[in-house]
Design an enzyme around this catalytic site. Structure first.
Site, PDB file in Angstrom:
ATOM      1  N   PHE A 135     140.156  45.377 124.060  1.00 28.29           N
ATOM      2  CA  PHE A 135     141.139  45.728 123.035  1.00 28.29           C
ATOM      3  C   PHE A 135     142.537  45.421 123.534  1.00 28.29           C
ATOM      4  O   PHE A 135     142.760  45.179 124.726  1.00 28.29           O
ATOM      5  CB  PHE A 135     141.052  47.220 122.676  1.00 28.29           C
ATOM      6  CG  PHE A 135     141.440  48.144 123.821  1.00 28.29           C
ATOM      7  CD1 PHE A 135     142.765  48.492 124.031  1.00 28.29           C
ATOM      8  CD2 PHE A 135     140.479  48.649 124.684  1.00 28.29           C
ATOM      9  CE1 PHE A 135     143.132  49.323 125.086  1.00 28.29           C
ATOM     10  CE2 PHE A 135     140.829  49.484 125.741  1.00 28.29           C
ATOM     11  CZ  PHE A 135     142.159  49.825 125.951  1.00 28.29           C
ATOM     12  N   HIS A 164     143.276  45.038 127.476  1.00 29.64           N
ATOM     13  CA  HIS A 164     142.021  45.162 128.216  1.00 29.64           C
ATOM     14  C   HIS A 164     141.142  43.967 127.877  1.00 29.64           C
ATOM     15  O   HIS A 164     140.594  43.872 126.780  1.00 29.64           O
ATOM     16  CB  HIS A 164     141.312  46.467 127.825  1.00 29.64           C
ATOM     17  CG  HIS A 164     139.942  46.626 128.413  1.00 29.64           C
ATOM     18  ND1 HIS A 164     138.949  47.356 127.795  1.00 29.64           N
ATOM     19  CD2 HIS A 164     139.391  46.154 129.558  1.00 29.64           C
ATOM     20  CE1 HIS A 164     137.852  47.325 128.529  1.00 29.64           C
ATOM     21  NE2 HIS A 164     138.108  46.593 129.604  1.00 29.64           N
ATOM     22  N   HIS A 235     139.284  45.547 137.191  1.00 31.63           N
ATOM     23  CA  HIS A 235     138.336  46.618 137.540  1.00 31.63           C
ATOM     24  C   HIS A 235     136.881  46.143 137.632  1.00 31.63           C
ATOM     25  O   HIS A 235     135.980  46.951 137.808  1.00 31.63           O
ATOM     26  CB  HIS A 235     138.477  47.830 136.604  1.00 31.63           C
ATOM     27  CG  HIS A 235     138.315  47.537 135.142  1.00 31.63           C
ATOM     28  ND1 HIS A 235     139.219  47.978 134.198  1.00 31.63           N
ATOM     29  CD2 HIS A 235     137.352  46.881 134.461  1.00 31.63           C
ATOM     30  CE1 HIS A 235     138.820  47.601 132.996  1.00 31.63           C
ATOM     31  NE2 HIS A 235     137.688  46.937 133.127  1.00 31.63           N
ATOM     32  N   HIS A 291     137.752  53.787 135.266  1.00 34.13           N
ATOM     33  CA  HIS A 291     138.476  52.727 134.553  1.00 34.13           C
ATOM     34  C   HIS A 291     138.689  53.077 133.086  1.00 34.13           C
ATOM     35  O   HIS A 291     139.272  52.307 132.335  1.00 34.13           O
ATOM     36  CB  HIS A 291     137.754  51.387 134.681  1.00 34.13           C
ATOM     37  CG  HIS A 291     136.575  51.189 133.766  1.00 34.13           C
ATOM     38  ND1 HIS A 291     135.563  52.112 133.631  1.00 34.13           N
ATOM     39  CD2 HIS A 291     136.249  50.157 132.948  1.00 34.13           C
ATOM     40  CE1 HIS A 291     134.661  51.647 132.769  1.00 34.13           C
ATOM     41  NE2 HIS A 291     135.059  50.476 132.331  1.00 34.13           N
ATOM     42  N   GLY A 292     138.218  54.252 132.677  1.00 37.25           N
ATOM     43  CA  GLY A 292     138.384  54.680 131.296  1.00 37.25           C
ATOM     44  C   GLY A 292     137.613  55.961 131.066  1.00 37.25           C
ATOM     45  O   GLY A 292     137.253  56.673 132.018  1.00 37.25           O
ATOM     46  N   LYS A 369     141.143  45.257 117.791  1.00 39.74           N
ATOM     47  CA  LYS A 369     139.831  44.848 118.294  1.00 39.74           C
ATOM     48  C   LYS A 369     139.508  43.429 117.841  1.00 39.74           C
ATOM     49  O   LYS A 369     139.301  42.551 118.649  1.00 39.74           O
ATOM     50  CB  LYS A 369     138.747  45.807 117.781  1.00 39.74           C
ATOM     51  CG  LYS A 369     138.925  47.263 118.197  1.00 39.74           C
ATOM     52  CD  LYS A 369     138.670  47.474 119.673  1.00 39.74           C
ATOM     53  CE  LYS A 369     137.188  47.317 120.013  1.00 39.74           C
ATOM     54  NZ  LYS A 369     136.937  47.608 121.456  1.00 39.74           N
TER      55      LYS A 369
END
Length: 378
Positions: A135, A164, A235, A291-292, A369
């Site tokens: 995204f 990302h 990541h 990482h999220g 997105k």
């Protein structure tokens, strides 16, 4: 302090109330048994992947495992500070000005592409986000916890742009060829095959970083504003590292490095993101952070869980009032905020384990997105 779960060479960073799916733990245990694997660490966003877990780091000696990195080598987060005023932000207007950015960059971008990543065979994919959990999101500063720790030049009255994305089809092609030749047994570090993989891996890292730059610059151009990159961190990648006095190979799959300064850890598109300062010593988590938020539900079950409560249109506006641009009806359900864990719990688990200091909290304004149907792996 929190209580990381440790068992021999396995560590999981979690609080007592951190929910982690059993299958993810089983996958982590499987990786710990790989030949020459010394330690593995699961982050609080740990969740199952395709054979191996996501949200984890793995440290081996003498041998490394490309399959642990997966097919999106170089996937990561870039945070750009834009010249857009946070006070004047109108999500729907910004979405309209942005339009669709799914198609390849046009010929007018070729000089910039050649400047960033010349003579690359995958140039046509540059500047595109891809599918899955990738995204780009405009965010506004919600709370600052430590003004003195903010990145140099950070302005709280500006919208921030979080990108990302990763290496797109390039990383997928590298992993496919590797698995066809070697399966999942890994590579001895001293061989020519290892050197060949590492060269391709570096090419994918370079591509992924260039891709995030071009995505951000493409979006800023649509809004006719400037911006500055504050941080860019992979990541999904492999690096040689020294841990516990031993030199080996540190694999990260959905794990943010703790040794590159301030980093951003995002939640779902309907949740906050956090700027955090890693602790000076994160060796017990293999120098890695979440990482999220981490998935709570598998993609295939999201529509069945949500479609009787929500329409696709209703999921394009979040509880924050932010707008989600996603014209893929399957993806809008797969990436619903409800399919992810709470980012607050992930941040709390790392803070309680002494891994991070929260610096600021960011709130979504506009999440992009796809402007049309898109596929691809996260």
């Amino acid at each position: 302090m929190g209580n990381p779960i440790s068992n021999n060479n396995i560590t999981i960073i979690a609080d007592s109330d951190t929910w982690i799916e059993g299958r993810a733990v089983q996958q982590l245990e499987t990786t710990a048994k790989l030949p020459q694997m010394l330690r593995v660490a699961g982050m609080p966003d740990l969740h199952p992947g395709r054979g191996y877990p996501v949200g984890a780091a793995f440290f081996s000696v003498g041998r490394f495992y490309p399959a642990l990195i997966g097919n999106d080598i170089g996937c990561g987060m870039a945070l750009w500070q834009t010249d857009l005023s946070a006070a004047k932000a109108k999500p729907a207007k910004l979405a309209g000005q942005l339009g669709s950015i799914d198609a390849p960059l046009d010929a007018g971008w070729q000089a910039r592409i050649d400047e960033i990543l010349p003579n690359h065979p995958f140039q046509t994919a540059l500047g595109t986000i891809g599918g899955g959990n990738h995204f780009a999101e405009l965010q506004t500063v919600d709370t600052v916890y430590h003004t003195d720790l903010l990145p140099a030049g950070f302005q709280t009255d500006r919208l921030q742009l979080l990108v990302h994305s990763g290496s797109r089809g390039l990383g997928q092609e590298i992993l496919r060829r590797h698995v066809e030749r070697f399966g999942h047994k890994g590579l001895a570090e001293s061989g020519t095959d290892a050197a060949d993989y590492l060269a391709e891996h570096q090419s994918a890292l370079d591509f992924a970083r260039a891709n995030r730059i071009l995505i951000a610059e493409r979006m800023l151009a649509q809004w006719h504003v400037g911006g500055e990159c504050l941080l860019d961190v992979h990541h999904n990648f492999l690096q040689q590292a020294e841990i516990g006095g031993q030199t080996g190979w540190l694999h990260r799959k959905g794990a943010t490095p703790s040794d590159c300064g301030i980093v951003v850890i995002p939640g779902s598109r309907g949740d906050y993101s956090y700027l955090v300062k890693p602790a000076a010593d994160c060796t017990h988590s293999l120098n890695s952070l979440a990482h999220g938020a981490g998935r709570k539900w598998q993609r295939g079950e999201c529509k069945g869980r949500l479609s009787h409560k929500y329409s696709a249109d209703s999921l394009r506006r979040t509880a924050f009032g932010s707008v989600v641009v996603c014209e893929d009806k399957a993806l809008i359900f797969e990436e619903a905020p409800q399919a992810y864990k709470s980012i607050d719990g992930v941040i709390a688990a790392m803070a309680n384990a002494g891994l991070i200091e929260p610096v600021a909290r960011l709130k979504p304004v506009l999440t992009y997105k796809t402007g049309g149907n898109c596929g691809g792996e996260a």
